[in-house]
Design a protein around this motif. Sequence first.
Motif, short mmCIF file in Angstrom:
data_model
loop_
_atom_site.label_atom_id
_atom_site.label_comp_id
_atom_site.label_asym_id
_atom_site.label_seq_id
_atom_site.Cartn_x
_atom_site.Cartn_y
_atom_site.Cartn_z
N GLU A 102 0.92 -1.06 -0.11
CA GLU A 102 0.13 0.02 0.04
C GLU A 102 0.73 1.18 -0.01
OE1 GLU A 102 -3.17 2.28 -0.43
OE2 GLU A 102 -3.29 0.12 -0.43
N ALA A 103 1.79 1.27 0.87
CA ALA A 103 2.70 2.40 1.04
C ALA A 103 3.57 2.69 -0.32
CB ALA A 103 3.88 2.35 2.09
N GLN A 104 4.03 1.49 -1.10
CA GLN A 104 4.67 1.22 -2.23
C GLN A 104 3.83 2.21 -3.20
OE1 GLN A 104 7.57 -0.12 -3.02
NE2 GLN A 104 8.23 -1.40 -1.11
N PHE A 105 2.63 1.57 -3.54
CA PHE A 105 1.59 2.39 -4.48
C PHE A 105 1.72 3.80 -4.39
CE2 PHE A 105 -0.64 -2.12 -4.37
CZ PHE A 105 -0.02 -2.43 -5.32
N GLU A 106 1.56 4.45 -3.02
CA GLU A 106 1.33 5.84 -2.72
C GLU A 106 2.82 6.44 -3.43
OE1 GLU A 106 0.87 6.34 1.34
OE2 GLU A 106 -1.26 5.76 1.23
N LEU A 107 3.75 5.81 -3.09
CA LEU A 107 5.20 6.30 -3.71
C LEU A 107 5.12 6.50 -5.07
CD1 LEU A 107 7.55 4.68 -0.99
CD2 LEU A 107 7.26 6.96 -1.37
N ILE A 108 4.59 5.25 -5.86
CA ILE A 108 4.91 5.40 -7.28
C ILE A 108 4.02 6.06 -8.01
CG2 ILE A 108 4.03 3.60 -9.23
CD1 ILE A 108 4.96 1.13 -7.03
N CYS B 167 14.15 -1.66 -8.76
CA CYS B 167 15.32 -2.49 -8.41
C CYS B 167 14.84 -3.29 -7.11
CB CYS B 167 16.45 -1.62 -7.99
SG CYS B 167 17.50 -0.76 -9.31
N GLY B 168 14.67 -4.79 -7.38
CA GLY B 168 14.49 -5.67 -6.31
C GLY B 168 14.59 -6.97 -6.85
N THR B 169 13.95 -7.89 -6.28
CA THR B 169 13.80 -9.33 -6.57
C THR B 169 12.58 -9.36 -7.76
OG1 THR B 169 12.16 -10.03 -5.01
CG2 THR B 169 14.31 -10.05 -4.16
N PRO B 170 12.69 -10.24 -8.65
CA PRO B 170 11.56 -10.44 -9.71
C PRO B 170 10.24 -10.77 -9.01
CG PRO B 170 13.16 -12.09 -9.66
CD PRO B 170 13.69 -11.12 -8.89
N ASP B 171 10.49 -11.62 -7.81
CA ASP B 171 9.20 -11.88 -6.97
C ASP B 171 8.45 -10.94 -6.57
OD1 ASP B 171 11.73 -13.62 -6.56
OD2 ASP B 171 10.16 -15.33 -6.29
N PHE B 172 9.10 -9.89 -5.85
CA PHE B 172 8.43 -8.70 -5.34
C PHE B 172 7.93 -7.68 -6.48
CE2 PHE B 172 7.99 -4.50 -3.36
CZ PHE B 172 6.75 -5.05 -2.35
N LEU B 173 8.58 -7.70 -7.63
CA LEU B 173 7.81 -6.84 -8.71
C LEU B 173 6.49 -7.79 -9.19
CD1 LEU B 173 7.94 -4.87 -10.76
CD2 LEU B 173 9.47 -6.14 -12.13
N LYS B 174 6.29 -8.75 -9.17
CA LYS B 174 5.26 -9.55 -9.55
C LYS B 174 4.19 -9.49 -8.44
CE LYS B 174 3.19 -14.33 -10.28
NZ LYS B 174 2.00 -13.61 -10.85
N ILE B 175 4.64 -9.19 -7.27
CA ILE B 175 3.51 -9.10 -6.26
C ILE B 175 3.18 -7.65 -6.36
CG2 ILE B 175 3.39 -8.75 -3.80
CD1 ILE B 175 5.38 -10.84 -3.10
N LEU B 176 3.95 -6.53 -6.69
CA LEU B 176 3.55 -5.38 -6.87
C LEU B 176 2.53 -5.37 -7.99
CD1 LEU B 176 6.62 -3.01 -6.36
CD2 LEU B 176 4.34 -2.86 -5.02
N ILE B 177 2.79 -5.83 -9.15
CA ILE B 177 1.96 -5.80 -10.25
C ILE B 177 0.58 -6.37 -10.03
CG2 ILE B 177 1.76 -6.38 -12.86
CD1 ILE B 177 4.89 -6.32 -12.92
N ASP B 178 0.87 -7.52 -9.39
CA ASP B 178 -0.67 -8.46 -9.04
C ASP B 178 -1.35 -7.42 -8.24
OD1 ASP B 178 0.51 -10.37 -10.56
OD2 ASP B 178 0.77 -11.64 -9.22
N ALA B 179 -0.90 -6.98 -7.20
CA ALA B 179 -1.67 -6.16 -6.12
C ALA B 179 -2.22 -5.10 -6.80
CB ALA B 179 -0.87 -6.09 -4.88
N ALA B 180 -1.40 -4.37 -7.69
CA ALA B 180 -2.07 -3.24 -8.34
C ALA B 180 -3.17 -3.27 -9.18
CB ALA B 180 -0.76 -2.63 -9.32
N ALA C 7 -5.41 -5.92 -9.05
CA ALA C 7 -6.33 -6.41 -7.99
C ALA C 7 -7.18 -5.16 -7.38
CB ALA C 7 -5.84 -7.50 -7.09
N THR C 8 -6.34 -4.27 -7.01
CA THR C 8 -6.81 -3.23 -6.12
C THR C 8 -6.85 -1.87 -7.05
OG1 THR C 8 -4.62 -2.42 -5.49
CG2 THR C 8 -5.63 -3.86 -4.07
N GLY C 9 -6.72 -1.83 -8.53
CA GLY C 9 -7.04 -0.77 -9.28
C GLY C 9 -5.78 0.38 -9.00
N ARG C 10 -4.47 0.12 -8.54
CA ARG C 10 -3.67 1.02 -8.45
C ARG C 10 -2.62 1.24 -9.74
NH1 ARG C 10 -3.65 2.43 -2.96
NH2 ARG C 10 -2.58 4.21 -3.67
N ASP C 11 -2.23 2.46 -10.05
CA ASP C 11 -1.52 2.78 -11.14
C ASP C 11 0.08 2.58 -11.04
OD1 ASP C 11 -0.60 3.66 -13.67
OD2 ASP C 11 -1.27 5.73 -13.27
#
Length: 407
Positions: free
Chosen positions: A160-166, A175-188, A190-194
């Motif tokens: 949630e905080a990541q989305f606010e920053l983005i 920069c980060g692990t590929p796994d967390f990048l997928k988590i961010l994309i999937d969560a965005a 699912a929640t309609g974040r940009d």
Amino acid sequence: MTGHYDWKETRDHAMREADLFLQLPDVLRAALAAPGYAEHLRGVDPATITGRAALAKLPVLRKSDLPARHKAAPPFGGFVGKPPGDFARLYTSPGPIFEAEPRHADPWRGVRALFAAGFRPGDVVLNTFSYHLTPGGFIFDTAARALGCAVIPAGPGNTEAQFELIEAYRPTGYCGTPDFLKILIDAAIATGRDVSSLTRALVSGAAFPASLQKEIKSHGIEAYQAFGTADLGLVAYETSAHDGMVVNEDVILEIVKPGTGEPVAEGEVGEIVVTTLDAEHPWVRLAIGDLTAVLPGNSPCGRTNLRIKGWMGRADQTTKVKGMFVRPEQIAEVAKRHPELGRLRLIVSRDNEQDVMTLRCECASPDAALREAVTSTLRSLTKLGGSVELVTPGALPNDGKVIADER
């Protein structure tokens, strides 16, 4: 994407080798100022180490041995010649292994990897590697800032905080692990974040299979891989060619037979050994326990340094047989005593609820006398009985595996 970070990346091989080994003697002198290296490299004259053959004669320093050395002589096991206060940041990694960050710009040599991945001055970078105790976050943070990027020190988790920053800063790079990048994309999704501002990524620290690469790219993000460690920083990185990884400048990379310091034949899989040319914190023949192989020729992207296949597994294949450790260096010693043998692989299995060893050896001219001699050598070195099979050259896979535990 075109272009190179500087002229060093496209110089010819002979010029690069000459430059590396012109610098190496001074780096060795700096290393010898530390008591651990003074003992480890006892009798070595830095002035004589001016090529790969001479370097290969120096003993390797195993990363797996560092925790015990650091515990015996804290914090750096005697392998750093300066006090902790002379460095910019001080870290710890599991082991524990203690790491120090030099004060100069881009101390972990990450700029070239970011540039090759399309990052440019003025970019805003979301850095999700951890900033807590370990150097991961700062490896990429210092590199991005040295390149002229602005960095969001996000760390992992808390989407949630990541989305606010983005959404506020509109970073173009991740920069980060590929796994967390997928988590961010999937969560965005699912929640309609940009998160559409993210168009490129430099990932490390986890496997990045082709299926995940394809998925990340389908979301408009061009992702590149980097290979490194918490001790050495970035060792190699992917480029626009997406054809192996180019070895970083200002490091000397060797590929050796697992458990030894002996270089493998060209194209063979072996253990990565790295020497860095940073006199502030030198590493001399650090064997990191990871396997790879050199790819032939230059990268289609125009960079001329060595290319490696990337991470191909772990070199530490030590296993227990009937309660006794059997190590890759023991199998390497079998090969040394019988030079007529090619690749060797010790297969450990079970038969009638007992451990069984079978040493498979490539050999152009097999005979019963040789098989008996190798059997005797295997017993002498391991203190265990095992059978020996002589097979035709090329019968064993080129994967760097010396001991295969199939139990």
